[in-house]
Motif scaffolding. Structure first.
Motif, PDB file in Angstrom:
ATOM      1  N   CYS A  71      -7.060 -13.411  10.472  1.00 15.79           N
ATOM      2  CA  CYS A  71      -6.282 -12.584   9.558  1.00 15.79           C
ATOM      3  C   CYS A  71      -4.789 -12.685   9.876  1.00 15.79           C
ATOM      4  O   CYS A  71      -4.394 -12.959  11.013  1.00 15.79           O
ATOM      5  N   THR A  72      -3.957 -12.436   8.863  1.00 14.87           N
ATOM      6  CA  THR A  72      -2.512 -12.466   9.003  1.00 14.87           C
ATOM      7  C   THR A  72      -1.936 -11.175   8.441  1.00 14.87           C
ATOM      8  O   THR A  72      -2.224 -10.814   7.294  1.00 14.87           O
ATOM      9  N   LEU A  73      -1.132 -10.480   9.258  1.00 14.01           N
ATOM     10  CA  LEU A  73      -0.634  -9.171   8.858  1.00 14.01           C
ATOM     11  C   LEU A  73       0.873  -9.076   9.031  1.00 14.01           C
ATOM     12  O   LEU A  73       1.434  -9.584   9.999  1.00 14.01           O
ATOM     13  N   ASN A  74       1.509  -8.403   8.085  1.00 18.37           N
ATOM     14  CA  ASN A  74       2.913  -8.046   8.154  1.00 18.37           C
ATOM     15  C   ASN A  74       3.001  -6.609   7.686  1.00 18.37           C
ATOM     16  O   ASN A  74       2.737  -6.322   6.524  1.00 18.37           O
ATOM     17  N   CYS A  75       3.364  -5.690   8.567  1.00 16.19           N
ATOM     18  CA  CYS A  75       3.120  -4.271   8.317  1.00 16.19           C
ATOM     19  C   CYS A  75       4.375  -3.425   8.506  1.00 16.19           C
ATOM     20  O   CYS A  75       5.325  -3.823   9.165  1.00 16.19           O
ATOM     21  N   GLY A  76       4.319  -2.215   7.957  1.00 15.01           N
ATOM     22  CA  GLY A  76       5.377  -1.241   8.162  1.00 15.01           C
ATOM     23  C   GLY A  76       5.081  -0.311   9.319  1.00 15.01           C
ATOM     24  O   GLY A  76       5.918   0.516   9.677  1.00 15.01           O
ATOM     25  N   ASP A  77       3.888  -0.416   9.886  1.00 13.78           N
ATOM     26  CA  ASP A  77       3.503   0.400  11.039  1.00 13.78           C
ATOM     27  C   ASP A  77       2.592  -0.453  11.909  1.00 13.78           C
ATOM     28  O   ASP A  77       2.788  -1.656  11.981  1.00 13.78           O
ATOM     29  N   ASP A  78       1.579   0.126  12.540  1.00 13.85           N
ATOM     30  CA  ASP A  78       0.726  -0.663  13.430  1.00 13.85           C
ATOM     31  C   ASP A  78      -0.041  -1.738  12.666  1.00 13.85           C
ATOM     32  O   ASP A  78      -0.381  -1.569  11.490  1.00 13.85           O
ATOM     33  N   GLY A  79      -0.347  -2.842  13.372  1.00 11.51           N
ATOM     34  CA  GLY A  79      -1.031  -3.972  12.754  1.00 11.51           C
ATOM     35  C   GLY A  79      -2.531  -3.780  12.715  1.00 11.51           C
ATOM     36  O   GLY A  79      -3.089  -3.255  11.762  1.00 11.51           O
ATOM     37  N   ILE A  80      -3.230  -4.215  13.753  1.00  4.98           N
ATOM     38  CA  ILE A  80      -4.677  -4.027  13.880  1.00  4.98           C
ATOM     39  C   ILE A  80      -4.884  -2.837  14.799  1.00  4.98           C
ATOM     40  O   ILE A  80      -4.597  -2.903  15.990  1.00  4.98           O
ATOM     41  N   CYS A  81      -5.382  -1.740  14.247  1.00  7.33           N
ATOM     42  CA  CYS A  81      -5.382  -0.472  14.974  1.00  7.33           C
ATOM     43  C   CYS A  81      -6.788   0.120  15.033  1.00  7.33           C
ATOM     44  O   CYS A  81      -7.480   0.210  14.013  1.00  7.33           O
ATOM     45  N   SER A  94       0.835  -1.201   0.000  1.00  5.46           N
ATOM     46  CA  SER A  94       0.000   0.000   0.000  1.00  5.46           C
ATOM     47  C   SER A  94       0.874   1.257   0.000  1.00  5.46           C
ATOM     48  O   SER A  94       1.934   1.283   0.616  1.00  5.46           O
ATOM     49  N   PRO A  95       0.421   2.338  -0.656  1.00  3.16           N
ATOM     50  CA  PRO A  95       1.186   3.594  -0.628  1.00  3.16           C
ATOM     51  C   PRO A  95       1.282   4.195   0.767  1.00  3.16           C
ATOM     52  O   PRO A  95       2.301   4.765   1.143  1.00  3.16           O
ATOM     53  N   ALA A  96       0.200   4.113   1.549  1.00  4.67           N
ATOM     54  CA  ALA A  96       0.192   4.581   2.944  1.00  4.67           C
ATOM     55  C   ALA A  96      -0.495   3.493   3.768  1.00  4.67           C
ATOM     56  O   ALA A  96      -0.102   2.337   3.707  1.00  4.67           O
ATOM     57  N   TRP A  97      -1.539   3.847   4.549  1.00  7.19           N
ATOM     58  CA  TRP A  97      -2.284   2.808   5.254  1.00  7.19           C
ATOM     59  C   TRP A  97      -2.827   1.806   4.241  1.00  7.19           C
ATOM     60  O   TRP A  97      -3.145   2.154   3.099  1.00  7.19           O
ATOM     61  N   CYS A  98      -2.995   0.568   4.682  1.00  3.25           N
ATOM     62  CA  CYS A  98      -3.497  -0.451   3.757  1.00  3.25           C
ATOM     63  C   CYS A  98      -5.026  -0.462   3.725  1.00  3.25           C
ATOM     64  O   CYS A  98      -5.627  -0.156   2.702  1.00  3.25           O
ATOM     65  N   LYS A 139       6.000  -4.070   3.288  1.00  6.25           N
ATOM     66  CA  LYS A 139       7.389  -4.190   3.702  1.00  6.25           C
ATOM     67  C   LYS A 139       7.573  -3.574   5.087  1.00  6.25           C
ATOM     68  O   LYS A 139       6.862  -2.653   5.467  1.00  6.25           O
ATOM     69  N   GLU A 140       8.538  -4.088   5.822  1.00  3.42           N
ATOM     70  CA  GLU A 140       8.792  -3.600   7.167  1.00  3.42           C
ATOM     71  C   GLU A 140       9.168  -2.124   7.183  1.00  3.42           C
ATOM     72  O   GLU A 140       8.917  -1.422   8.154  1.00  3.42           O
ATOM     73  N   ASN A 141       9.773  -1.632   6.106  1.00  2.22           N
ATOM     74  CA  ASN A 141      10.191  -0.234   6.065  1.00  2.22           C
ATOM     75  C   ASN A 141       9.199   0.660   5.327  1.00  2.22           C
ATOM     76  O   ASN A 141       9.516   1.784   4.957  1.00  2.22           O
ATOM     77  N   ALA A 142       7.966   0.149   5.131  1.00  2.00           N
ATOM     78  CA  ALA A 142       6.952   0.926   4.408  1.00  2.00           C
ATOM     79  C   ALA A 142       6.441   2.077   5.273  1.00  2.00           C
ATOM     80  O   ALA A 142       5.882   1.857   6.344  1.00  2.00           O
ATOM     81  N   GLN A 143       6.618   3.281   4.805  1.00  2.00           N
ATOM     82  CA  GLN A 143       6.201   4.477   5.532  1.00  2.00           C
ATOM     83  C   GLN A 143       4.694   4.484   5.747  1.00  2.00           C
ATOM     84  O   GLN A 143       3.925   4.341   4.811  1.00  2.00           O
ATOM     85  N   ASN A 144       4.248   4.660   7.004  1.00  2.00           N
ATOM     86  CA  ASN A 144       2.821   4.637   7.364  1.00  2.00           C
ATOM     87  C   ASN A 144       2.139   3.362   6.867  1.00  2.00           C
ATOM     88  O   ASN A 144       0.961   3.381   6.517  1.00  2.00           O
ATOM     89  N   GLY A 145       2.868   2.261   6.869  1.00  2.00           N
ATOM     90  CA  GLY A 145       2.337   1.021   6.291  1.00  2.00           C
ATOM     91  C   GLY A 145       1.474   0.234   7.250  1.00  2.00           C
ATOM     92  O   GLY A 145       1.654  -0.978   7.413  1.00  2.00           O
ATOM     93  N   VAL A 158      -2.918 -13.318  13.461  1.00  2.00           N
ATOM     94  CA  VAL A 158      -1.466 -13.335  13.604  1.00  2.00           C
ATOM     95  C   VAL A 158      -0.906 -12.040  13.042  1.00  2.00           C
ATOM     96  O   VAL A 158      -1.239 -11.649  11.915  1.00  2.00           O
ATOM     97  N   VAL A 159      -0.084 -11.357  13.840  1.00  4.28           N
ATOM     98  CA  VAL A 159       0.599 -10.161  13.362  1.00  4.28           C
ATOM     99  C   VAL A 159       2.097 -10.417  13.474  1.00  4.28           C
ATOM    100  O   VAL A 159       2.609 -10.727  14.554  1.00  4.28           O
ATOM    101  N   TYR A 160       2.781 -10.299  12.344  1.00  4.14           N
ATOM    102  CA  TYR A 160       4.233 -10.447  12.334  1.00  4.14           C
ATOM    103  C   TYR A 160       4.853  -9.066  12.543  1.00  4.14           C
ATOM    104  O   TYR A 160       4.584  -8.421  13.549  1.00  4.14           O
ATOM    105  N   HIS A 161       5.638  -8.593  11.640  1.00  6.26           N
ATOM    106  CA  HIS A 161       6.263  -7.288  11.862  1.00  6.26           C
ATOM    107  C   HIS A 161       5.201  -6.184  11.891  1.00  6.26           C
ATOM    108  O   HIS A 161       4.337  -6.104  11.030  1.00  6.26           O
ATOM    109  N   ALA A 162       5.270  -5.337  12.916  1.00  5.28           N
ATOM    110  CA  ALA A 162       4.377  -4.183  13.052  1.00  5.28           C
ATOM    111  C   ALA A 162       4.871  -3.363  14.236  1.00  5.28           C
ATOM    112  O   ALA A 162       5.589  -3.875  15.096  1.00  5.28           O
TER     113      ALA A 162
END
Length: 550
Positions: free
Chosen positions: A289-299, A244-248, A267-273, A324-328
């Motif tokens: 759900c399964t999430l791998n995020c550049g910022d917060d996971g389930i918010c 995603s360009p910003a939030w997903c 990606k882990e380094n995705a700005q506002n991801g 499951v939330v991986y990187h976030a």
């Protein structure tokens, strides 16, 4: 040591505190909110019949939107994205339409930014100028995105990147295009983005300006991949949303919203991801759900500052389970934009693996809003780089050191802009690896209140920090803290009850208690100590503030 009578009354107080939570919540674990799903006609509208081509080059924006519009006008049904790679510009959903992405389909959004118009939208809790989202829908009923296919937002052409967040080879590749900041630390995808980054104060929508006024910095307004606003009966099921360009996934003021087996890949380094930003929504279910995020996971959010308070729409009646939330930055998060409040939220059966924080609740002065009746249980965490559980009312600000406070500093007075965290009930937590186990950091004018943590085993470098908190109950807590001289630090807090605390290895100091406003710290059933453990009292704290009951 105190008498058994003291122990009895202390236990009664804890029970009464827990009972008050259950009484004030509309729902409970035995009576969860019921979330209604949309229903659709079986009629199918294949985008191929509307001129779409799966060559990965042809822009299919018109064909896909025509299929969606026709489906809706004929009473609804399924718009089918069949096998293939389908290039497209922005897609606008319509009522009674299930957009179905086949397992072998890739819905690829174009990197041609001219296809995305500037619009008035909402970002980080404020009315804002944004580029049109790849997928959007406003004031719709009965909508869905389903199937096992992939939706890719082509986010890499939108996002800036810090040099410290990529390898040397990646940095060399990035800088073949775009613009590098004058200090050489940031890459911008275009001159338009770089100009916008320098004029950040002008990026929120301003009364008196037109959309055209923002065209010179158009690229700076990165869109969220999916934005649904004011929609009812929404289903997102099985689809993978990525890049995603910003939030997903941003849902705003929606009702009866279901996320089922959704995958988010940023990606882990995705700005506002961020993965999912559920804002001012009611009756929501997030499961499997399964999430791998550049910022917060389930918010969970509900608007920011005065805008959020005026909207006055809390996020409420939400069930989050088996995710499951991986990187976030956080596995399950509330805030920091929570000015409309949040309540009656149930989180269970989730795994957080490698997130910066596990359970993360954040706010700051000026937000206002009340977050309460939050129920969390059966959470597993591993390799958490920050806090396993964190409540922080100094988000993006600096908490003053205790020696800097006192009569010389005039503390703020609580008012409508003062946020509140209260009535959280957290149980059955396991964390294998964190920097710090638990942080509770409130405000002097508004302590964090009525937080109950029961049955937690945490392996971390540091133990527990509690500052400006009231009515805190920690029961059956096991702390394996390897590098902390003081296991528990308490500052200017009251009515803090520990029951059955287990610690390994033994710390040099069990309690470090600071502040002349600290009182009624009670330890019931203390750990069995093989040697004498010291407790420290500083900055006006009195030894009578701590009571230990065997």
């Amino acid at each position: 040591m105190k008498t058994k009578a003291f122990l009895f009354f202390a236990a009664c107080e804890i029970i009464a505190m827990n009972h008050s939570i259950a009484q004030q919540s509309k729902y409970s674990w035995d009576n969860l909110p019921v979330i209604e799903k949309p229903e659709f006609k079986k009629d199918t509208f294949n985008i191929i019949n509307y001129g779409a081509k799966d060559d990965g080059v042809t822009l299919n924006t018109i064909s896909i939107n025509k299929a969606i519009m026709t489906c809706s006008e004929k009473g609804g049904g399924v718009v089918l994205i069949p096998s293939g790679m389908w290039m497209t510009g922005p897609i606008v959903l319509k009522s009674n339409v299930n957009l179905h992405i086949s397992r072998s389909a890739l819905l690829q959004f174009t990197d041609d930014k001219t296809q995305y118009h500037l619009v008035e939208g909402n970002f980080e809790g404020h009315r804002a100028v944004r580029n049109e989202s790849p997928i959007s829908g406003t004031d719709l009923e009965n909508i869905a995105i389903t199937g096992n296919g992939i939706i890719d937002g082509h986010g890499e052409v939108w996002r800036a990147m810090g040099k410290d967040r990529v390898t040397e080879e990646e940095w060399e590749q990035l800088t073949k295009t775009g613009v590098v900041s004058s200090d050489g630390k940031t890459w911008y995808p275009s001159e338009s983005y770089a100009k916008g980054a320098k004029e950040v104060a002008q990026t929120n929508y301003t009364e008196g300006k037109t959309i055209e006024d923002y065209l010179p910095i158009k690229d700076f307004f990165r869109p969220n991949l999916l934005v649904l606003s004011g929609c009812k009966h929404v289903l997102l099921e099985n689809v993978t949303f990525e890049n995603s360009p910003a939030w997903c996934l941003h849902t705003l003021q929606c009702e009866h919203l279901t996320f089922d087996n959704v995958k988010v890949r940023n990606k882990e380094n995705a700005q506002n991801g961020d993965g999912m930003d559920i804002e001012s929504c009611a009756y929501v279910k997030v499961e499997n759900c399964t999430l791998n995020c550049g910022d917060d996971g389930i918010c969970i959010k509900s608007g920011k500052d005065e805008e959020g308070r005026k909207r006055g729409m809390p996020s409420m009646y939400i069930v989050i389970k088996n995710n499951v939330v991986y990187h976030a930055h956080g596995g399950f998060v509330i805030g920091s934009e929570m000015s409309g409040g949040a309540h009656d939220i149930f989180v269970s059966g989730c795994n957080f693996i490698g997130t910066a924080n596990g359970l993360r609740f954040k706010t700051v002065r000026g937000r206002g809003g009340i977050v309460e009746n939050i129920f969390i249980r059966n959470i597993n965490m591993r390799a958490i780089s920050g806090d396993a559980i964190t409540f922080d009312m100094y988000y993006f600000t600096q908490k003053p050191k205790i020696e800097q406070r006192g009569r010389k500093i005039e503390l703020p007075v609580a008012d409508i802009t003062t946020p509140q965290f209260r009535k959280f009930y957290i149980q059955n937590i396991i964390c294998d690896g964190a920097t710090r186990g638990i942080l509770l950091r409130g405000l002097p004018e508004m302590p964090i209140n009525d937080i109950h943590i029961d049955n937690a085993t945490i392996i971390s470098k540091e133990g527990v920090e509690i500052a400006e908190a009231h009515n805190i109950s920690l029961k059956n807590i096991t702390l394996h803290c390897l590098k902390t001289p003081a296991l528990i630090h308490i500052e200017n807090s009251s009515n803090i009850h520990f029951d059955n605390l287990i610690t390994r290895p033994l710390p040099k100091t069990l309690f470090n208690i600071d502040g002349d406003r600290t009182k009624n710290i009670v330890l019931i059933h203390p750990p069995k100590l093989e040697k004498r453990i010291s407790n420290r009292f500083s900055y006006g704290a009195k030894q009578t503030a701590l009571t230990i009951v065997q």
